[in-house]
Design a protein around this motif. Structure first.
Motif, PDB file in Angstrom:
ATOM      1  N   ALA A 257       0.831  -1.201   0.000  1.00  0.00           N
ATOM      2  CA  ALA A 257       0.000   0.000   0.000  1.00  0.00           C
ATOM      3  C   ALA A 257       0.864   1.249   0.000  1.00  0.00           C
ATOM      4  CB  ALA A 257      -0.930  -0.008   1.211  1.00  0.00           C
ATOM      5  N   ALA A 258       1.950   1.210   0.774  1.00  0.00           N
ATOM      6  CA  ALA A 258       2.846   2.366   0.848  1.00  0.00           C
ATOM      7  C   ALA A 258       3.477   2.674  -0.501  1.00  0.00           C
ATOM      8  CB  ALA A 258       3.933   2.102   1.891  1.00  0.00           C
ATOM      9  N   GLN A 259       3.931   1.638  -1.205  1.00  0.00           N
ATOM     10  CA  GLN A 259       4.589   1.870  -2.490  1.00  0.00           C
ATOM     11  C   GLN A 259       3.586   2.192  -3.597  1.00  0.00           C
ATOM     12  OE1 GLN A 259       8.385   0.023  -3.367  1.00  0.00           O
ATOM     13  NE2 GLN A 259       7.948  -1.527  -1.827  1.00  0.00           N
ATOM     14  N   ALA A 260       2.357   1.689  -3.455  1.00  0.00           N
ATOM     15  CA  ALA A 260       1.304   2.106  -4.385  1.00  0.00           C
ATOM     16  C   ALA A 260       1.033   3.598  -4.221  1.00  0.00           C
ATOM     17  CB  ALA A 260       0.026   1.302  -4.130  1.00  0.00           C
ATOM     18  N   LEU A 261       1.031   4.051  -2.968  1.00  0.00           N
ATOM     19  CA  LEU A 261       0.885   5.481  -2.681  1.00  0.00           C
ATOM     20  C   LEU A 261       2.075   6.260  -3.234  1.00  0.00           C
ATOM     21  CD1 LEU A 261      -0.567   7.807  -1.159  1.00  0.00           C
ATOM     22  CD2 LEU A 261       0.704   7.121   0.889  1.00  0.00           C
ATOM     23  N   ASN A 262       3.269   5.693  -3.064  1.00  0.00           N
ATOM     24  CA  ASN A 262       4.487   6.359  -3.552  1.00  0.00           C
ATOM     25  C   ASN A 262       4.502   6.531  -5.063  1.00  0.00           C
ATOM     26  OD1 ASN A 262       5.479   6.653  -1.002  1.00  0.00           O
ATOM     27  ND2 ASN A 262       7.006   5.027  -1.141  1.00  0.00           N
ATOM     28  N   ALA A 263       3.884   5.575  -5.780  1.00  0.00           N
ATOM     29  CA  ALA A 263       3.846   5.691  -7.248  1.00  0.00           C
ATOM     30  C   ALA A 263       3.152   6.981  -7.677  1.00  0.00           C
ATOM     31  CB  ALA A 263       3.142   4.471  -7.848  1.00  0.00           C
ATOM     32  N   GLN A 264       2.232   7.458  -6.843  1.00  0.00           N
ATOM     33  CA  GLN A 264       1.587   8.742  -7.105  1.00  0.00           C
ATOM     34  C   GLN A 264       2.427   9.895  -6.562  1.00  0.00           C
ATOM     35  OE1 GLN A 264      -1.074   9.000  -8.915  1.00  0.00           O
ATOM     36  NE2 GLN A 264      -2.005   6.986  -8.875  1.00  0.00           N
ATOM     37  N   LEU A 265       2.983   9.703  -5.355  1.00  0.00           N
ATOM     38  CA  LEU A 265       3.718  10.793  -4.693  1.00  0.00           C
ATOM     39  C   LEU A 265       4.988  11.194  -5.439  1.00  0.00           C
ATOM     40  CD1 LEU A 265       3.465   9.800  -0.900  1.00  0.00           C
ATOM     41  CD2 LEU A 265       2.202  11.606  -2.105  1.00  0.00           C
ATOM     42  N   VAL A 266       5.728  10.212  -5.975  1.00  0.00           N
ATOM     43  CA  VAL A 266       7.021  10.525  -6.583  1.00  0.00           C
ATOM     44  C   VAL A 266       6.879  11.460  -7.788  1.00  0.00           C
ATOM     45  CG1 VAL A 266       8.183   8.436  -5.771  1.00  0.00           C
ATOM     46  CG2 VAL A 266       6.974   8.397  -7.975  1.00  0.00           C
ATOM     47  N   LYS A 267       5.686  11.480  -8.387  1.00  0.00           N
ATOM     48  CA  LYS A 267       5.467  12.384  -9.512  1.00  0.00           C
ATOM     49  C   LYS A 267       5.507  13.849  -9.077  1.00  0.00           C
ATOM     50  CE  LYS A 267       2.243   9.061 -11.632  1.00  0.00           C
ATOM     51  NZ  LYS A 267       0.827   8.863 -12.046  1.00  0.00           N
ATOM     52  N   LEU A 268       5.296  14.096  -7.791  1.00  0.00           N
ATOM     53  CA  LEU A 268       5.247  15.465  -7.267  1.00  0.00           C
ATOM     54  C   LEU A 268       6.621  16.012  -6.918  1.00  0.00           C
ATOM     55  CD1 LEU A 268       2.204  14.973  -4.836  1.00  0.00           C
ATOM     56  CD2 LEU A 268       2.164  15.768  -7.215  1.00  0.00           C
ATOM     57  N   TYR A 269       7.651  15.140  -6.968  1.00  0.00           N
ATOM     58  CA  TYR A 269       8.999  15.567  -6.561  1.00  0.00           C
ATOM     59  C   TYR A 269       9.759  16.182  -7.730  1.00  0.00           C
ATOM     60  CZ  TYR A 269      13.800  15.406  -4.891  1.00  0.00           C
ATOM     61  OH  TYR A 269      15.082  15.744  -4.530  1.00  0.00           O
ATOM     62  N   SER A 270      10.380  17.316  -7.475  1.00  0.00           N
ATOM     63  CA  SER A 270      11.271  17.964  -8.441  1.00  0.00           C
ATOM     64  C   SER A 270      12.168  18.912  -7.658  1.00  0.00           C
ATOM     65  CB  SER A 270      10.474  18.745  -9.495  1.00  0.00           C
ATOM     66  OG  SER A 270       9.823  19.860  -8.897  1.00  0.00           O
ATOM     67  N   ALA A 271      13.114  19.527  -8.349  1.00  0.00           N
ATOM     68  CA  ALA A 271      13.990  20.503  -7.682  1.00  0.00           C
ATOM     69  C   ALA A 271      13.173  21.655  -7.101  1.00  0.00           C
ATOM     70  CB  ALA A 271      15.033  21.017  -8.668  1.00  0.00           C
ATOM     71  N   ASP A 272      12.101  22.036  -7.785  1.00  0.00           N
ATOM     72  CA  ASP A 272      11.282  23.162  -7.323  1.00  0.00           C
ATOM     73  C   ASP A 272      10.413  22.800  -6.119  1.00  0.00           C
ATOM     74  OD1 ASP A 272      12.272  24.775  -9.357  1.00  0.00           O
ATOM     75  OD2 ASP A 272      10.709  24.157 -10.765  1.00  0.00           O
ATOM     76  N   THR A 273      10.007  21.526  -6.029  1.00  0.00           N
ATOM     77  CA  THR A 273       9.101  21.119  -4.952  1.00  0.00           C
ATOM     78  C   THR A 273       9.814  20.364  -3.832  1.00  0.00           C
ATOM     79  OG1 THR A 273       8.562  19.017  -6.042  1.00  0.00           O
ATOM     80  CG2 THR A 273       7.208  20.943  -6.613  1.00  0.00           C
ATOM     81  N   GLU A 274      11.133  20.262  -3.905  1.00  0.00           N
ATOM     82  CA  GLU A 274      11.890  19.415  -2.981  1.00  0.00           C
ATOM     83  C   GLU A 274      11.563  19.691  -1.519  1.00  0.00           C
ATOM     84  OE1 GLU A 274      16.373  19.550  -1.456  1.00  0.00           O
ATOM     85  OE2 GLU A 274      16.264  18.934  -3.558  1.00  0.00           O
ATOM     86  N   MET A 275      11.668  20.934  -1.076  1.00  0.00           N
ATOM     87  CA  MET A 275      11.470  21.259   0.337  1.00  0.00           C
ATOM     88  C   MET A 275      10.021  21.042   0.760  1.00  0.00           C
ATOM     89  SD  MET A 275      13.978  24.502   1.099  1.00  0.00           S
ATOM     90  CE  MET A 275      13.332  25.563  -0.207  1.00  0.00           C
ATOM     91  N   LEU A 276       9.093  21.410  -0.104  1.00  0.00           N
ATOM     92  CA  LEU A 276       7.674  21.206   0.193  1.00  0.00           C
ATOM     93  C   LEU A 276       7.365  19.719   0.293  1.00  0.00           C
ATOM     94  CD1 LEU A 276       5.132  23.002   0.558  1.00  0.00           C
ATOM     95  CD2 LEU A 276       4.636  22.617  -1.864  1.00  0.00           C
ATOM     96  N   TYR A 277       7.950  18.941  -0.601  1.00  0.00           N
ATOM     97  CA  TYR A 277       7.731  17.494  -0.656  1.00  0.00           C
ATOM     98  C   TYR A 277       8.170  16.836   0.655  1.00  0.00           C
ATOM     99  CZ  TYR A 277       7.903  12.712  -2.538  1.00  0.00           C
ATOM    100  OH  TYR A 277       7.712  11.370  -2.757  1.00  0.00           O
ATOM    101  N   PHE A 278       9.427  17.074   1.045  1.00  0.00           N
ATOM    102  CA  PHE A 278       9.947  16.467   2.272  1.00  0.00           C
ATOM    103  C   PHE A 278       9.222  17.004   3.504  1.00  0.00           C
ATOM    104  CE2 PHE A 278      14.056  15.875  -0.240  1.00  0.00           C
ATOM    105  CZ  PHE A 278      13.859  14.517  -0.413  1.00  0.00           C
ATOM    106  N   GLY A 279       8.904  18.291   3.503  1.00  0.00           N
ATOM    107  CA  GLY A 279       8.274  18.916   4.667  1.00  0.00           C
ATOM    108  C   GLY A 279       6.877  18.379   4.936  1.00  0.00           C
ATOM    109  N   ILE A 280       6.054  18.282   3.892  1.00  0.00           N
ATOM    110  CA  ILE A 280       4.675  17.818   4.086  1.00  0.00           C
ATOM    111  C   ILE A 280       4.634  16.358   4.508  1.00  0.00           C
ATOM    112  CG2 ILE A 280       2.504  17.326   2.914  1.00  0.00           C
ATOM    113  CD1 ILE A 280       2.891  19.867   1.294  1.00  0.00           C
ATOM    114  N   ILE A 281       5.376  15.497   3.802  1.00  0.00           N
ATOM    115  CA  ILE A 281       5.350  14.066   4.122  1.00  0.00           C
ATOM    116  C   ILE A 281       5.937  13.811   5.513  1.00  0.00           C
ATOM    117  CG2 ILE A 281       6.213  11.782   3.472  1.00  0.00           C
ATOM    118  CD1 ILE A 281       6.085  12.688   0.555  1.00  0.00           C
ATOM    119  N   GLY A 282       7.049  14.478   5.834  1.00  0.00           N
ATOM    120  CA  GLY A 282       7.636  14.332   7.166  1.00  0.00           C
ATOM    121  C   GLY A 282       6.701  14.835   8.255  1.00  0.00           C
ATOM    122  N   GLY A 283       6.035  15.952   8.003  1.00  0.00           N
ATOM    123  CA  GLY A 283       5.108  16.513   8.982  1.00  0.00           C
ATOM    124  C   GLY A 283       3.912  15.611   9.232  1.00  0.00           C
TER     125      GLY A 283
END
Length: 497
Positions: free
Chosen positions: A447-473
C-alpha cells in the motif's frame, strides 16, 4: 500434516544452537539473507538502469516514469504476498512455498542478466513478483513456528532474523550495485541471480535437520470441493483478465497512469477485504476478532512508515545521484552505495534493540508505543533531508553526511516498527489465517509503495522542500495520534504484549 499441534512442531525443532535461539533460525536467517541480497542487488541499480542513457547501458526512460515504475514494482512485489500466503495456508504449506518462490526469483534475475528492452524488464519483474509473494511472507511465518507459545525470545529472534535480512541488503549495493553502475548493469543482475541460488541451496540442505516439522503442514487445507471450485474460479479469472488486457492495451485504456491508479486502489482495497474476511470468518474466535481490530491502526501506521522508508530506492536514490556531492574525503562514492547505509545501521543497532527489549522485559514500551516511536523517527528523517535545501538552496550539491544522517534517523524508527511488526503479526494472527496475516503485514508495504507511485510524480527541484516537509510533517502528526490511542489498541490486543 494439518493436524500438527504447536507443541509437536516446536518439539521437532532443536531449541538451542543459534545464539541461544532455535537452530531453525540459522536456516531461515541465511535463506532470507541471500533472498534479500538478490532483491536489493537488483533494486540498488534498477532505477539507474531505467533512466540512464542507452549509451551508458541504460534504457533511457524518462526519470519520473522510472521512479513510478520502481514504486509500482515494489508494490506488486509485496501485494503478491496475499497469493503466496493463501497458497501456503491452503495448498503448499510454508516450506514448499519458500522453495518454489526462490526458484521464481532466481529465474527473474537470470532474465535480467541478458540485454533486452522494456519487455524483458517487465517479464523479469513478473517472475520476481510471483517468487517474492511465495517466499517473503512464508519464511517469516516459519520463524514464528519454531518458538514455543509465549517464548520471551521471539521478539529478539525476529530482531536477529531482521539483522540477517539487512546483512544481505548491506552487501548487495556494494557488490551487485557497484558492478552494475560502474561496469555493466546486466552483470550486476547476474550477481543477484547467483545470490538467490545460494539461498535455495542453504534452505534445501539444512531444513530437514534444523526446521523439523516447521512449515510442513497446511494450516487450513482446501477440501476436495473447495479445490474444484477454486480451480474453476482461477481459470475463469485468468481468461477474463487476458481478454481485458488484450482489449485495453490497443485501445489506450491500459496506460502507465491508469495502471498506477489501479494498483493504488488495490493497495488499500485488498488489505481492507482481508480484514473483513478474517473478522467475519467463523474460524476466528472472539478474542481473535478483537486482535484483528487492534491490528488495523498498526497496519495504517506501518503504511505511513514504509511510504517514507521505501523512497530510499526512488527519491533518495535520485537525490544521491543528482543532489549529492559524490566526491568526499578523496573518495568517489557510487550513488548505489547509499542504499547500503540503511542495512549497515540496522546491522549495528539491531542487536542493541534486541538486547534492550529483553533487558526491559515487561517494562518495555508496548507494541503501539513502539509503532509511535517508529513513525516519529521516520518523519524526522524527512525533516533532516529538508534542511540542506533550506540552508543552501536546491541548486548546490550537498554533503553526503546529510543523506547519511537522514537514513540513520529512519533506521531508528525502522527498528521500532519492522521486527516488532513481524513479531506482533505472528501473535495477533487468527490461527486459521497465520500465513495470510503475515501477507497482510507485507501489504502495508504494498500500500505504501502504491501510494508512492503517485507521490514521486510530485517531486522535483522546485518542490523538494515542500515534498519532504509535508510528508515528514504528516508522519510526525500520525505518530502523536498513535501514541495517544495506544492504551485503546492495547486493550483490544487481549493480552498480547
Amino acid at each position: 500434516m494439518s493436524q500438527l499441534s504447536k507443541k509437536e512442531i516446536v518439539e521437532s525443532v532443536p531449541q538451542k544452537g543459534f545464539f541461544g535461539h532455535p537452530k531453525g533460525l540459522f536456516s531461515l536467517f541465511f535463506t532470507e539473507f541471500w533472498e534479500r541480497f538478490s532483491y536489493y542487488g537488483m533494486r540498488a541499480i534498477l532505477v539507474f538502469y531505467m533512466y540512464y542513457e542507452v549509451s551508458k547501458g541504460g534504457l533511457g526512460i524518462d526519470q519520473g516514469t522510472a521512479l513510478a515504475i520502481v514504486s509500482l514494482y515494489g508494490s506488486l512485489v509485496y501485494m503478491s504476498g496475499v497469493i503466496g500466503g493463501w497458497l501456503a495456508d491452503r495448498v503448499f504449506g510454508t516450506s514448499r512455498s519458500v522453495f518454489f518462490g526462490g526458484i521464481f526469483i532466481m529465474l527473474g534475475h537470470i532474465v535480467l542478466s541478458f540485454p533486452g528492452g522494456l519487455g524483458m524488464l517487465f517479464f523479469s519483474m513478473a517472475l520476481i513478483v510471483i517468487g517474492t509473494g511465495l517466499l517473503k511472507p512464508n519464511v517469516s511465518s516459519m520463524v514464528g513456528d519454531i518458538y514455543p507459545a509465549g517464548d520471551n525470545r521471539q521478539d529478539a529472534g525476529f530482531s536477529i532474523f531482521y539483522m540477517g535480512i539487512n546483512l544481505g541488503s548491506f552487501i548487495a549495493p556494494l557488490t551487485a550495485g557497484t558492478i552494475g553502475t560502474e561496469y555493466n548493469f546486466h552483470l550486476g543482475f547476474s550477481v543477484a541471480a547467483f545470490g538467490m541460488f545460494l539461498g535455495l541451496v542453504m534452505f534445501v540442505v539444512t531444513k530437514k535437520k534444523n526446521l523439523g516439522l516447521a512449515g510442513t503442514y497446511v494450516a487450513n487445507p482446501l477440501s476436495p470441493a473447495e479445490k474444484k471450485k477454486t480451480i474453476k474460479i482461477v481459470g475463469i479469472a485468468v481468461i477474463i483478465l487476458a481478454i481485458l488486457v488484450a482489449i485495453a492495451i490497443p485501445t489506450g485504456y491500459l496506460t502507465l497512469n491508469s495502471f498506477t491508479a489501479l494498483v493504488g486502489i488495490l493497495g488499500f482495497a485488498i488489505p481492507a477485504a482481508y480484514f473483513i474476511v478474517m473478522y467475519r470468518s467463523p474460524k476466528t474466535t472472539s478474542d481473535e476478532k478483537s486482535r484483528v481490530l487492534a491490528y488495523i491502526p498498526l497496519f495504517l501506521a506501518a503504511v505511513m512508515f514504509w511510504s517514507i522508508a521505501e523512497q530510499g530506492s526512488t527519491i533518495l536514490a535520485l537525490y544521491a545521484d543528482k543532489r549529492t556531492n559524490l566526491d568526499f574525503l578523496g573518495i568517489h562514492i557510487s550513488p548505489a552505495w547509499f542504499q547500503s547505509l540503511n542495512p549497515l545501521f540496522i546491522i549495528i543497532f539491531a542487536p542493541v534493540f534486541a538486547w534492550l527489549w529483553v533487558k526491559l522485559g515487561d517494562r518495555q514500551p508496548s507494541i503501539p508505543h513502539k509503532f509511535s516511536l517508529g513513525l516519529l523517527f521516520a518523519g524526522i528523517s524527512f525533516i533532516v533531508i529538508l534542511l540542506p535545501g533550506v540552508l543552501s538552496g536546491t541548486d548546490a550539491l550537498v554533503s553526503p553526511i546529510w543523506l547519511a544522517l537522514s537514513i540513520f534517523t529512519l533506521v531508528l524508527g525502522e527498528l521500532c516498527i519492522s521486527p516488532v511488526g513481524l513479531s506482533a503479526t505472528t501473535k495477533l494472527a487468527p490461527a486459521a489465517f497465520t500465513a495470510q496475516t503475515m501477507s497482510l503485514w507485507f501489504l502495508s508495504n504494498a500500500a505504501a509503495q502504491a501510494l508512492n507511485a503517485q507521490l514521486v510524480k510530485l517531486y522535483s527541484a522546485d518542490t523538494e522542500m515542500l515534498y519532504f516537509g509535508i510528508i515528514g510533517g504528516v508522519a510526525i502528526v500520525l505518530s502523536i495520534v498513535v501514541f495517544f490511542i495506544s492504551p485503546i489498541i492495547s486493550r483490544y490486543m487481549k493480552g498480547v504484549h
